[in-house]
Scaffold this motif. Structure first.
Motif, PDB file in Angstrom:
ATOM      1  N   UNK A   1      39.140  18.884  44.941  1.00  0.00           N
ATOM      2  CA  UNK A   1      38.000  18.932  45.892  1.00  0.00           C
ATOM      3  C   UNK A   1      38.291  19.658  47.109  1.00  0.00           C
ATOM      4  N   UNK A   2      39.368  19.888  47.115  1.00  0.00           N
ATOM      5  CA  UNK A   2      39.250  20.821  48.497  1.00  0.00           C
ATOM      6  C   UNK A   2      38.935  22.272  48.638  1.00  0.00           C
ATOM      7  N   UNK A   3      38.343  22.530  49.625  1.00  0.00           N
ATOM      8  CA  UNK A   3      38.084  23.955  49.936  1.00  0.00           C
ATOM      9  C   UNK A   3      39.139  24.919  50.352  1.00  0.00           C
ATOM     10  N   UNK A   4      39.191  26.233  49.926  1.00  0.00           N
ATOM     11  CA  UNK A   4      40.236  26.884  50.310  1.00  0.00           C
ATOM     12  C   UNK A   4      39.770  28.461  50.422  1.00  0.00           C
ATOM     13  N   UNK A   5      40.405  29.104  51.143  1.00  0.00           N
ATOM     14  CA  UNK A   5      40.462  30.814  51.269  1.00  0.00           C
ATOM     15  C   UNK A   5      41.948  31.187  51.167  1.00  0.00           C
ATOM     16  N   UNK A   6      42.129  31.945  50.009  1.00  0.00           N
ATOM     17  CA  UNK A   6      43.474  32.777  49.920  1.00  0.00           C
ATOM     18  C   UNK A   6      43.405  34.061  50.617  1.00  0.00           C
ATOM     19  N   UNK A   7      44.450  34.385  51.366  1.00  0.00           N
ATOM     20  CA  UNK A   7      44.579  35.499  52.140  1.00  0.00           C
ATOM     21  C   UNK A   7      46.048  36.095  52.139  1.00  0.00           C
ATOM     22  N   UNK A   8      45.922  37.458  52.086  1.00  0.00           N
ATOM     23  CA  UNK A   8      47.214  38.045  52.237  1.00  0.00           C
ATOM     24  C   UNK A   8      47.436  39.525  51.792  1.00  0.00           C
ATOM     25  N   UNK A   9      48.346  40.059  52.005  1.00  0.00           N
ATOM     26  CA  UNK A   9      48.870  41.121  51.385  1.00  0.00           C
ATOM     27  C   UNK A   9      49.552  41.037  49.891  1.00  0.00           C
ATOM     28  N   UNK A  10      49.126  40.969  49.105  1.00  0.00           N
ATOM     29  CA  UNK A  10      49.501  40.901  48.002  1.00  0.00           C
ATOM     30  C   UNK A  10      50.224  41.927  46.995  1.00  0.00           C
ATOM     31  N   UNK A  11      50.161  43.045  47.592  1.00  0.00           N
ATOM     32  CA  UNK A  11      51.019  44.184  47.203  1.00  0.00           C
ATOM     33  C   UNK A  11      50.745  44.274  45.765  1.00  0.00           C
ATOM     34  N   UNK A  12      49.283  44.390  45.109  1.00  0.00           N
ATOM     35  CA  UNK A  12      49.218  44.329  43.911  1.00  0.00           C
ATOM     36  C   UNK A  12      47.639  44.597  43.829  1.00  0.00           C
TER      37      UNK A  12
ATOM     38  N   UNK B   1      32.505  26.577  45.960  1.00  0.00           N
ATOM     39  CA  UNK B   1      32.219  25.503  46.978  1.00  0.00           C
ATOM     40  C   UNK B   1      31.939  25.985  48.367  1.00  0.00           C
ATOM     41  N   UNK B   2      32.624  27.240  48.642  1.00  0.00           N
ATOM     42  CA  UNK B   2      32.232  27.885  49.734  1.00  0.00           C
ATOM     43  C   UNK B   2      31.366  28.994  49.456  1.00  0.00           C
ATOM     44  N   UNK B   3      30.585  29.464  50.595  1.00  0.00           N
ATOM     45  CA  UNK B   3      29.673  30.808  50.179  1.00  0.00           C
ATOM     46  C   UNK B   3      30.062  31.940  50.774  1.00  0.00           C
ATOM     47  N   UNK B   4      30.450  32.895  49.938  1.00  0.00           N
ATOM     48  CA  UNK B   4      30.979  34.260  50.504  1.00  0.00           C
ATOM     49  C   UNK B   4      29.610  34.781  50.913  1.00  0.00           C
ATOM     50  N   UNK B   5      29.352  35.456  52.019  1.00  0.00           N
ATOM     51  CA  UNK B   5      28.270  36.049  52.669  1.00  0.00           C
ATOM     52  C   UNK B   5      28.154  37.487  52.654  1.00  0.00           C
ATOM     53  N   UNK B   6      29.452  38.025  53.050  1.00  0.00           N
ATOM     54  CA  UNK B   6      29.645  39.396  53.178  1.00  0.00           C
ATOM     55  C   UNK B   6      30.897  39.786  53.710  1.00  0.00           C
TER      56      UNK B   6
END
Length: 393
Positions: free
Chosen positions: A272-283, A357-362
């Motif tokens: 049920x948790x909201x999240x945002x994944x971020x980073x330089x994934x080098x892929x 569950x989160x709304x990406x806007x732009x």
């Protein structure tokens, strides 16, 4: 008031700072961003020295990029683990307008140790030495080089924070451990003795709960190793794959049961948790040297929403530089890193990915083509941001 949290020895100070929005209820539009700012240095302590005065040219450009994009929650990759440098960067650079940009204030910061430069005691690359940067848990010439830093305008719940610096690679089920190409045995590049100590994360993986009004969004950040600088065994490529896979498993219900954090707590993120994944994934999804499908595992994870930020700057750079870029299958509009015309060319490697569950806007990749193009050499990566609507459901 300014707060920086360090690990180990976390402490949540008493008192509450005002959040960026006055409304306690309703939606909040929050800009999440990642920026590999190349604020790493070649020797321990040099970053503190460079940031001790307000006139370091590269740091000023990095600060201006941040000021012109104004993220609310920001991951900075390649910021050496030097807690003293956090306040220096805020005070001497971010809080002073750079070249007409408005100052930006981040009351909250989180920094913690990195696996880079931490010795394993083993000859991981088989070059006859056990003391080079390649023999550390993550490549680094000193402990903490190429570390991570999170800056936020919203409070970080440090008591709920989880770090995964010490998670062992072998403890990931069906880990893609590297093969020795000289033998027929599978997954035998590393001995059992090495696997008993070798950590998965080349820097660290952090789960930072960020309090946004009455909501909490888990900011999941990391910086997987580049899938290069190795041999036919592909020890870095396979590790990059599994570092990326970690967040896919962590956020997928029931799939992260094997995971344990640095305090011994087991399991993945609540469904049920909201999240945002971020980073330089080098892929990159289509080009470059990573294991085929490595980033797709994350982009197509059940609870992840793939965003497609881009820039005309990436298109122009690929066209102008040519070389390897001319052979790429991916659309250069989505490139985030400028690796020029030589292999592997410019790639999409930096990501900001919200949960369902989160709304990406732009969103956008900051790769200007006007007079601000002078900022493009602040780093070989470009800041990537995504505006997300956080709303109680």
């Amino acid at each position: 008031m300014r707060r920086t949290w360090l690990l180990p020895a976390l402490a949540l100070a008493a008192g509450v700072l005002t959040t960026p929005t006055a409304q306690a209820t309703g939606g909040h539009t929050v800009r999440f961003a990642t920026f590999n700012a190349s604020l790493n240095r070649g020797t321990a302590g040099q970053l503190v020295t460079d940031l001790s005065t307000p006139d370091n040219a590269q740091a000023r450009k990095v600060a201006e990029v941040i000021q012109r994009n104004r993220p609310d929650v920001l991951l900075i990759n390649e910021f050496d683990y030097a807690p003293q440098a956090v306040d220096l960067f805020r005070r001497n650079y971010l809080e002073h307008g750079q070249n007409g940009a408005r100052p930006v204030d981040y009351p909250y910061a989180f920094i913690a140790p990195s696996n880079t430069g931490v010795p394993t005691g083993f000859d991981l690359d088989r070059d006859g030495s056990t003391t080079t940067g390649n023999d550390a848990h993550g490549f680094g010439l000193f402990e903490g080089q190429y570390g991570l830093l999170v800056l936020s305008r919203y409070p970080i719940d440090t008591r709920g924070a989880r770090t995964f610096q010490h998670f062992l690679w072998k403890d990931m089920p069906n880990a893609m451990l590297p093969d020795d190409p000289a033998t027929a045995a599978p997954k035998d590049w590393y001995s059992p003795e090495i696997l008993d100590v070798l950590r998965l994360s080349s820097k660290s993986h952090w789960d930072l709960p960020v309090r946004i009004g009455r909501d909490t969004v888990h900011f999941l950040v990391s910086h997987p190793t580049p899938p290069t600088f190795d041999g036919a065994e592909d020890r870095n490529g396979t590790r990059n794959n599994d570092e990326i896979r970690f967040w896919a498993d962590y956020t997928t219900p029931a799939r992260g049961r094997y995971i344990y954090d640095d305090k011994g707590r087991r399991g993945g993120l609540s469904p049920s948790a909201d999240f945002v994944i971020a980073g330089d994934n080098n892929s990159d999804p289509l080009d470059g040297d990573s294991v085929p499908g490595a980033i797709d595992r994350l982009l197509h994870a059940p609870r992840v929403v793939e965003t497609h930020p881009g820039s005309q700057g990436g298109v122009l750079a690929a066209r102008t530089q040519g070389g390897a870029n001319a052979t790429h299958r991916g659309n250069p509009y989505f490139d985030t890193a400028d690796f020029a015309d030589t292999a592997p060319g410019n790639l999409r490697v930096d990501y900001v990915l919200p949960s369902r569950g989160l709304w990406p806007l732009r969103g956008a990749v900051y790769w200007p083509t006007d007079a601000l193009a002078r900022l493009n050499d602040a780093s070989d990566h470009h800041l990537v941001w995504e505006d997300v609507l956080v709303s109680r459901r």
